[in-house]
Design an enzyme around this catalytic site. Structure first.
Site, PDB file in Angstrom:
ATOM      1  N   TYR A  68      40.779  -3.787   4.741  1.00 22.74           N
ATOM      2  CA  TYR A  68      39.425  -3.187   4.497  1.00 22.74           C
ATOM      3  C   TYR A  68      38.609  -4.079   3.367  1.00 22.74           C
ATOM      4  O   TYR A  68      39.398  -4.627   2.427  1.00 22.74           O
ATOM      5  CB  TYR A  68      39.146  -1.699   3.936  1.00 22.74           C
ATOM      6  N   SER A 225      35.275   7.487  11.765  1.00 23.11           N
ATOM      7  CA  SER A 225      33.843   7.360  12.143  1.00 23.11           C
ATOM      8  C   SER A 225      33.234   8.628  12.687  1.00 23.11           C
ATOM      9  O   SER A 225      32.846   8.998  13.834  1.00 23.11           O
ATOM     10  CB  SER A 225      33.564   6.579  12.931  1.00 23.11           C
ATOM     11  N   PRO A 226      33.536   9.898  11.691  1.00 21.01           N
ATOM     12  CA  PRO A 226      33.245  11.406  12.270  1.00 21.01           C
ATOM     13  C   PRO A 226      31.721  11.523  12.351  1.00 21.01           C
ATOM     14  O   PRO A 226      31.193  12.400  12.992  1.00 21.01           O
ATOM     15  CB  PRO A 226      33.913  12.107  11.088  1.00 21.01           C
ATOM     16  N   PHE A 233      22.408   9.137  13.141  1.00 14.28           N
ATOM     17  CA  PHE A 233      21.092   9.197  12.479  1.00 14.28           C
ATOM     18  C   PHE A 233      20.224   8.126  12.809  1.00 14.28           C
ATOM     19  O   PHE A 233      18.928   8.440  12.604  1.00 14.28           O
ATOM     20  CB  PHE A 233      21.490   9.249  10.988  1.00 14.28           C
TER      21      PHE A 233
HETATM   22  N1  LIG Z   1      41.795   3.722  11.936  1.00 14.86           N
HETATM   23  C1  LIG Z   1      40.864   3.106  12.286  1.00 14.86           C
HETATM   24  O1  LIG Z   1      40.854   2.163  13.303  1.00 14.86           O
HETATM   25  C2  LIG Z   1      39.520   3.237  11.674  1.00 14.86           C
HETATM   26  C3  LIG Z   1      38.481   2.500  11.979  1.00 14.86           C
HETATM   27  C4  LIG Z   1      37.281   2.840  11.492  1.00 14.86           C
HETATM   28  C5  LIG Z   1      37.241   3.481  10.302  1.00 14.86           C
HETATM   29  N2  LIG Z   1      38.438   4.102   9.763  1.00 14.86           N
HETATM   30  C6  LIG Z   1      38.223   4.941   8.579  1.00 14.86           C
HETATM   31  O2  LIG Z   1      37.252   5.998   8.749  1.00 14.86           O
HETATM   32  C7  LIG Z   1      36.563   5.930   7.603  1.00 14.86           C
HETATM   33  C8  LIG Z   1      35.061   6.264   7.972  1.00 14.86           C
HETATM   34  O3  LIG Z   1      34.344   5.659   9.076  1.00 14.86           O
HETATM   35  P1  LIG Z   1      32.987   5.301   9.047  1.00 14.86           P
HETATM   36  O4  LIG Z   1      32.316   4.730   7.849  1.00 14.86           O
HETATM   37  O5  LIG Z   1      32.467   4.676  10.253  1.00 14.86           O
HETATM   38  O6  LIG Z   1      32.568   6.934   9.195  1.00 14.86           O
HETATM   39  P2  LIG Z   1      31.172   7.686   9.162  1.00 14.86           P
HETATM   40  O7  LIG Z   1      30.927   8.778   8.385  1.00 14.86           O
HETATM   41  O8  LIG Z   1      30.988   8.127  10.641  1.00 14.86           O
HETATM   42  O9  LIG Z   1      29.880   6.650   8.967  1.00 14.86           O
HETATM   43  C9  LIG Z   1      29.732   6.319   7.551  1.00 14.86           C
HETATM   44  C10 LIG Z   1      28.293   5.502   7.758  1.00 14.86           C
HETATM   45  O10 LIG Z   1      27.408   6.458   7.980  1.00 14.86           O
HETATM   46  C11 LIG Z   1      26.321   6.484   7.051  1.00 14.86           C
HETATM   47  N3  LIG Z   1      25.600   7.849   6.945  1.00 14.86           N
HETATM   48  C12 LIG Z   1      26.327   9.031   6.660  1.00 14.86           C
HETATM   49  N4  LIG Z   1      25.462  10.019   6.321  1.00 14.86           N
HETATM   50  C13 LIG Z   1      24.464   9.543   6.952  1.00 14.86           C
HETATM   51  C14 LIG Z   1      23.226  10.190   7.205  1.00 14.86           C
HETATM   52  N5  LIG Z   1      22.964  11.563   6.750  1.00 14.86           N
HETATM   53  N6  LIG Z   1      22.077   9.570   7.369  1.00 14.86           N
HETATM   54  C15 LIG Z   1      22.036   8.047   7.516  1.00 14.86           C
HETATM   55  N7  LIG Z   1      23.370   7.348   7.363  1.00 14.86           N
HETATM   56  C16 LIG Z   1      24.352   8.314   7.042  1.00 14.86           C
HETATM   57  C17 LIG Z   1      27.006   5.791   5.670  1.00 14.86           C
HETATM   58  O11 LIG Z   1      25.910   5.604   4.920  1.00 14.86           O
HETATM   59  P3  LIG Z   1      25.804   5.638   3.383  1.00 14.86           P
HETATM   60  O12 LIG Z   1      26.885   4.926   2.770  1.00 14.86           O
HETATM   61  O13 LIG Z   1      24.530   5.360   3.103  1.00 14.86           O
HETATM   62  O14 LIG Z   1      25.793   7.255   3.408  1.00 14.86           O
HETATM   63  C18 LIG Z   1      27.790   4.854   6.473  1.00 14.86           C
HETATM   64  O15 LIG Z   1      27.270   3.812   6.647  1.00 14.86           O
HETATM   65  C19 LIG Z   1      36.326   4.475   7.138  1.00 14.86           C
HETATM   66  O16 LIG Z   1      36.299   4.360   5.718  1.00 14.86           O
HETATM   67  C20 LIG Z   1      37.994   4.366   7.144  1.00 14.86           C
HETATM   68  O17 LIG Z   1      38.672   4.801   6.213  1.00 14.86           O
HETATM   69  C21 LIG Z   1      39.293   3.883  10.450  1.00 14.86           C
END
Ligand SMILES: NC(=O)c1ccc[n+]([C@@H]2O[C@H](COP(=O)([O-])OP(=O)(O)OC[C@H]3O[C@@H](n4cnc5c(N)ncnc54)[C@H](OP(=O)(O)O)[C@@H]3O)[C@@H](O)[C@H]2O)c1
Length: 315
Positions: A68, A225-226, A233
């Site tokens: 990361y 990416s929940p 959004f």
């Molecule tokens: N195991 C794997 O292969 C894998 C792959 C990918 C990710 N992951 C893990 O999963 C975690 C989460 O993934 P993710 O970041 O994709 O999760 P996510 O919670 O689905 O997406 C986060 C993104 O959504 C935005 N967001 C959230 N609420 C919002 C809203 N109300 N309006 C507009 N934008 C909004 C956030 O922006 P803001 O920051 O501005 O709120 C951020 O850019 C990662 O940090 C990592 O630890 C694991």
């Protein structure tokens, strides 16, 4: 034989355990993937404040990977931990290994690849421990299934790390059911989770056996990416627009004004009890999303959102 239980696996003894053998995680987990870019998380001092805020809101579990932030996010978090100065035992640290990126940090890589060789896993864990400034990792995940995995060699390295105490639990990520079964068949300890992409707009685990297996093994999945990585959004796709409208409609009936919270409640309603890994870098959003842990969505509301995401009613 491990992996093909002849009896029903024991039920996890606490609401918060991923598996009967642990670990105990917070109801939602915060993921550090985007930490280096976040306005509130991009420096050690800011991240220390963010971490403290998460703890006050009830998030004590943090998800990492060696890769990361172009191999830099773990070290940023390790510096933040020093600034924070609290007790290590108050946190649960998850990290991953096996993806090898093309990066100036790894000049020896000439192609993006996976590496589940025992030596690589052990070296990666040692580096993660140094980066995070800790002497143990609560949960180590194999990040992606490696088509060249030698399961005996991989399992041997994982068993050695477990025996030495530097990792407390093991799991996988993005593995299909047969890949989980194969690795489990070589291990003396259970895989405690499969961290998968699962959300209102990523429905595959409902239908491809992944969540069935999680229930069968009583192994709670972690959902990455929940919120669809934020795509929910932006209205970028027709599916996202339909689903957002359904989340708003169901939210209005539930008295929840925030569609992201409703999306998390939908995910957590699955009987395998997935643990969402939040990616937001804003503490106000973490505060809002924590409400999802208190909600129990009605069955018909759940299907209303499924129908909107799929674009058709169930058969
Ligand atoms: N195991 C794997 O292969 C894998 C792959 C990918 C990710 N992951 C893990 O999963 C975690 C989460 O993934 P993710 O970041 O994709 O999760 P996510 O919670 O689905 O997406 C986060 C993104 O959504 C935005 N967001 C959230 N609420 C919002 C809203 N109300 N309006 C507009 N934008 C909004 C956030 O922006 P803001 O920051 O501005 O709120 C951020 O850019 C990662 O940090 C990592 O630890 C694991």
């Amino acid at each position: 034989m491990p992996g093909t239980p002849t009896h029903t696996p024991p039920v996890p003894d606490a609401q918060s355990c991923l598996h009967a053998e642990g670990p105990r995680l917070s109801p939602l987990v915060w993921g550090a993937w985007r930490s280096r870019e976040g306005e509130e998380t991009g420096t050690p001092a800011k991240l220390a404040r963010f971490l403290d805020g998460c703890l006050q809101l009830g998030i004590s579990s943090f998800d990492h990977a060696d890769i990361y932030g172009d191999y830099g996010a773990e070290a940023l978090f390790g510096q933040a931990l020093k600034e924070w100065g609290g007790k290590r035992s108050a946190l649960q640290l998850v990290t991953k290994c096996d993806i090898a990126l093309l990066s100036p940090q790894r000049p020896g890589h000439v192609v993006k690849h996976y590496n589940t060789c025992g030596d690589h896993i052990i070296a990666s864990v040692e580096q993660s421990l140094r980066n995070l400034g800790t002497d143990y990792i609560d949960l180590l995940l194999l990040h992606r299934p490696d088509p060249l995995m030698n399961p005996d060699n991989t399992a041997d390295a994982l068993d050695r790390l477990l025996r030495s105490g530097v990792i407390r639990h093991i799991g996988v990520s993005n593995h299909n059911p047969s890949q989980v079964r194969l690795l489990q068949s070589r291990l003396g300890r259970p895989l405690v989770t499969n961290q998968i992409e699962f959300s209102v707009t990523s429905l595959a685990p409902l239908f491809d056996g992944t969540l069935d297996q999680a229930l069968e093994l009583r192994m709670r999945p972690m959902a990455w990416s929940p919120l669809g990585g934020g795509g929910l959004f932006t209205g970028a796709t027709e599916q996202a627009r339909r689903t957002l409208a359904a989340l708003e409609a169901v939210g209005a009936e539930m008295g929840i004004g925030d569609p992201g919270t409703v999306a998390l409640a939908w995910l957590m309603r699955h009987p395998s009890r997935p643990v969402p890994v939040l990616g937001t870098t804003r503490l106000d959003r973490v505060r809002t999303y924590m409400q999802a842990a208190q909600l129990k969505m009605q069955r018909q509301h759940w299907f209303q959102i499924l129908e909107a995401s799929q674009g058709h009613e169930v058969p």
